[in-house]
Design an enzyme around this catalytic site. Structure first.
Site, mmCIF file in Angstrom:
data_model
loop_
_atom_site.group_PDB
_atom_site.id
_atom_site.type_symbol
_atom_site.label_atom_id
_atom_site.label_comp_id
_atom_site.label_asym_id
_atom_site.label_seq_id
_atom_site.Cartn_x
_atom_site.Cartn_y
_atom_site.Cartn_z
ATOM 1 C CD GLU A 483 -1.541 -2.311 1.868
ATOM 2 O OE1 GLU A 483 -0.724 -2.225 2.794
ATOM 3 O OE2 GLU A 483 -1.970 -3.392 1.447
ATOM 4 C CD GLU A 507 -3.910 -7.946 -0.673
ATOM 5 O OE1 GLU A 507 -3.225 -8.389 0.258
ATOM 6 O OE2 GLU A 507 -4.193 -6.745 -0.805
#
Ligand code: NOJ
Ligand code: CA
Length: 703
Positions: A483, A507
């Site tokens: 992120e 994911e």
């Protein structure tokens, strides 16, 4: 690092004529840049093989409280030079990188009562253009606040583009493929599954932006060396196809706080009529500064396993009390089921043993430290201290155990967006890693940022990510960041920055509608242009219903495509993502993951078309072994692999891991066939790829 400066020629001109155009060609002459002043404003155009690819486009700045900045610029100095040098990255796709460009450095002075100076430096490579702004030290400009950057990329027609919507907080969207004129409409239907998103309404896209014109010219727009500056998104004018720069703001709407002397990141435009050249380009790396790390001995590419997938499948939890996994809730970190804590001493030992037995260098452990009961979605400052383990996790003993087996624990630092807190603990946490012998860390920035009001992509956060990397370098720690802002080639300067997520990773396949079969054919043309991605390949159990009977989620590829990703998605750290039991059940296919390298002397992009297919061959560092991967989108197809990259006159034994005839990503994804064969540089091999499928090949020279 050997530097051969072929020649540097500089000439100084005072150019009086505003309309005068200054031209710079790429070393091979195929790319032509033209720069001029139009009514005192700098503009540029770019042509490729005689065709305009960027029409007249603006350059410059709006500076806060300095309305006369840039009024009627004149060219006060112009210098040209050429660089042609080779350098060797600490790790990478190739052993030696050539940095060859023609440069124009243009100094502009405005006619304000107290004049200001701005320099624009252009570098024209055979693969494209990079340019940046420099604010030299000067009397009338010192501290400034950037209100807007006026850079634009004026495209020539309603091209086809591969893009994700503009957003200051997330880059985890699935890709859209559309005409430029369709962006605003399509962006309205953006994925609501992403927790921390700050979408920009309208025709905004993120970079790296992949473009293809109707006459087959590929372009890619991105940036290089994003340091002390906000990240750039692009705003399209859907009728003129002009893309203008939009910088991520800070909490009060300012874009960047600068002090002269200063330079911005490079704005980059890759151009070619061959999609493979875009993927092979090292232009973005070349535009970054050389390594600041002298001793790179501690920096080691590796494969790693981890206590990770368990939580994403919802069969164990990050937190000690057993309530936090990403199982059945769209990744919101909560599960309705009570399961068990994943990061226990016993479970970690199992993974360490598995890594050691199979030659993998790292074991990622998530959920080892206190705080996970409270981490998700609270926008709370004091969640993690990054040093205190849960009572069932022996941090010291496990690091010792791992080291005794030649493996390193990859320490996890999820910040939950509370970056002020992480900044407070960083030194202590890195010191603890040193004390216990953990050589790599995975950081994470899930959630809204603290300081409140800052965005993931703003200048404040860009400075944080870079500070974390350089501080980790002080402690001899490798970093994988999740992120963060999208990478811009900074791993040249800080080769301890191994990889980042900064895009939609595997994911999503475990707890959302997932990544469509074309996803991995787009990533190298977009996100990975800026640097390696920690995608987490290697899933063998494709459907989640294997674990949770009523689950609908699945990986949108075949098993063989998962193998191919170790080659087609470049990263010096690659997760061996699936549960050990799933690999042990298919030892023959697992062999490819054990064999495949993570560091390379050479790379050949064999076949490539964004959104459709990619085939790549790579030669493992310091060996004569090659690994080849091919992937397709939702369409089954046949590829012909031409082995002419192999050493002439040598015989190689290859092992082919390919989709079974009845395989497809949705139908029979785990069906595969393994064949062995002898090949030479003259061999051409036809291979069938299933829908959502792929193949992997290892090639070892015969004794
Ligand atoms: C999101 C990351 O991408 C993932 O890898 C990690 O497991 C979770 N956050 C928890 O930190
Ligand atoms: Ca993520």
């Amino acid at each position: 690092m050997k530097k051969t400066l072929l020649f540097v020629c500089a000439f100084f001109l005072i150019l009086m004529v505003h309309a005068q155009t200054i031209q710079v060609n790429s070393p091979d002459g195929k790319i032509v840049l033209n720069v001029q002043l139009v009514q005192g404003k700098p503009v540029y155009t770019l042509a490729y093989k005689g065709k305009t690819v960027i029409e007249e486009s603006t350059l410059g700045f709006k500076i806060k409280d300095m309305p006369d900045f840039g009024n009627a610029f004149t060219i006060s100095n112009s210098e040209k030079s050429t660089v042609n040098e080779n350098w060797n990255p600490a790790w990478g796709e190739v052993k030696t990188i050539t940095n060859n460009y023609n440069q124009l450095s243009l100094t502009l002075t405005d006619n304000a009562t107290k004049p200001h100076t701005l320099r624009i430096v252009f570098r024209v490579f055979n693969e494209g253009l990079g340019f940046r702004y420099e604010f030299p030290e000067q009397a009338n400009l010192n501290h400034i606040i950037v209100e807007d950057e006026l850079t634009s990329f004026n495209l020539t027609a309603d091209h086809k583009i591969w893009w994700i919507p503009g957003d200051f907080d997330t880059n985890e969207y699935a890709y859209y493929t559309s005409k430029i004129s369709e962006v605003a409409k399509m962006a309205q239907k953006r994925d609501g599954n992403i927790f921390t998103a700050t979408p920009i309404e309208g025709a905004f896209v993120q970079t790296p932006l992949m473009i293809k014109s109707a006459d087959g010219i590929y372009m890619n727009i991105h940036e290089a060396a994003l340091i002390n500056y906000p990240c750039m998104d692009l705003k399209f004018d859907e009728t003129t196809f002009n893309a203008s720069s939009t910088l991520a703001p800070d909490a009060i709407g300012n874009k960047a706080y600068l002090r002269a002397p200063f330079h911005t990141p490079w704005r980059t435009i890759n151009v070619s009529d061959d999609a493979r050249t875009i993927l092979a380009s090292k232009m973005i790396l070349n535009l970054n500064e050389p390594s600041k790390i002298d001793n790179t001995d501690y920096i080691k590419p590796m494969k790693y396993v981890g206590i990770w997938l368990e939580m994403h499948l919802g069969i164990s939890t990050w937190d000690y009390s057993g309530s936090q996994s990403a199982s059945d809730s769209g990744g919101d970190g909560k599960t309705t089921k009570k399961t068990k804590h994943g990061a226990t001493t016993e479970n970690t030992k199992k993974y360490i043993d598995f890594a050691a037995a199979n030659g993998f260098g790292g074991v990622l452990v998530e959920g080892w430290n206190t705080g996970w009961e409270d981490w998700f979605g609270k926008w709370k400052e004091d969640v993690f201290d990054f040093v205190t383990p849960y009572p069932d996790y022996d941090v010291k003993g496990l690091n010792q155990y791992a080291r005794s087996k030649g493996v390193s624990i990859i320490t996890h630092h999820e910040t939950s967006g509370s970056v002020t807190n992480y900044e407070r603990y960083m030194d202590t946490a890195y010191r603890q890693m040193n004390a216990y012998g953990s050589v790599a860390l995975k950081s994470g920035y899930v959630g809204k940022i603290i300081p409140r009001g800052e965005y993931h992509d703003g200048q404040w956060m860009v400075n944080h990510y870079n500070r974390a990397i350089s501080k980790a370098a002080d402690y001899h720690i490798m970093v994988v960041a999740h992120e963060p802002v999208r990478p811009t080639g900074i791993h040249r300067t800080y080769p301890n920055f191994m990889a980042a997520e900064a895009a939609r990773g595997q994911e999503f396949n475990f707890w959302s509608e997932g990544n469509p079969p074309e996803h991995e054919t787009i990533l190298p043309f977009t996100r990975i242009m800026g640097g390696p991605m920690d995608y987490t390949p290697g899933i063998f159990k494709i459907k989640k219903s294997h674990y949770i009977p009523d689950a609908k989620e699945q990986v949108h590829t075949t098993l063989c495509k998962q193998l191919a990703l170790y080659v087609t998605l470049y990263s010096p750290v690659q997760m061996v993502t699936d549960l050990p039991e799933n690999y042990l059940a298919k030892q023959d296919a697992f062999q490819f993951i054990k064999d495949v390298a993570t560091d390379w002397d050479d790379t050949k992009i064999l076949l490539a078309e964004p959104g459709d297919y990619i085939a790549t061959a790579r030669k493992a560092k310091g060996t004569s072994n090659w690994f080849i991967g091919g992937i397709t989108d939702e369409n089954a197809r046949e590829m012909t692999i031409d082995f002419s990259f192999l050493e002439k006159g040598k015989k190689y034994e290859i092992t082919i891991y390919k989709d079974a005839p009845n395989a497809s990503w949705d139908g029979n994804p785990e069906a595969y066939v393994i064949e062995k064969q002898t090949v030479t540089s003259k061999t051409k091999l036809k291979i069938k790829l299933a829908s959502g499928g792929g193949f992997a090949i290892s090639a070892f020279p015969k004794k």
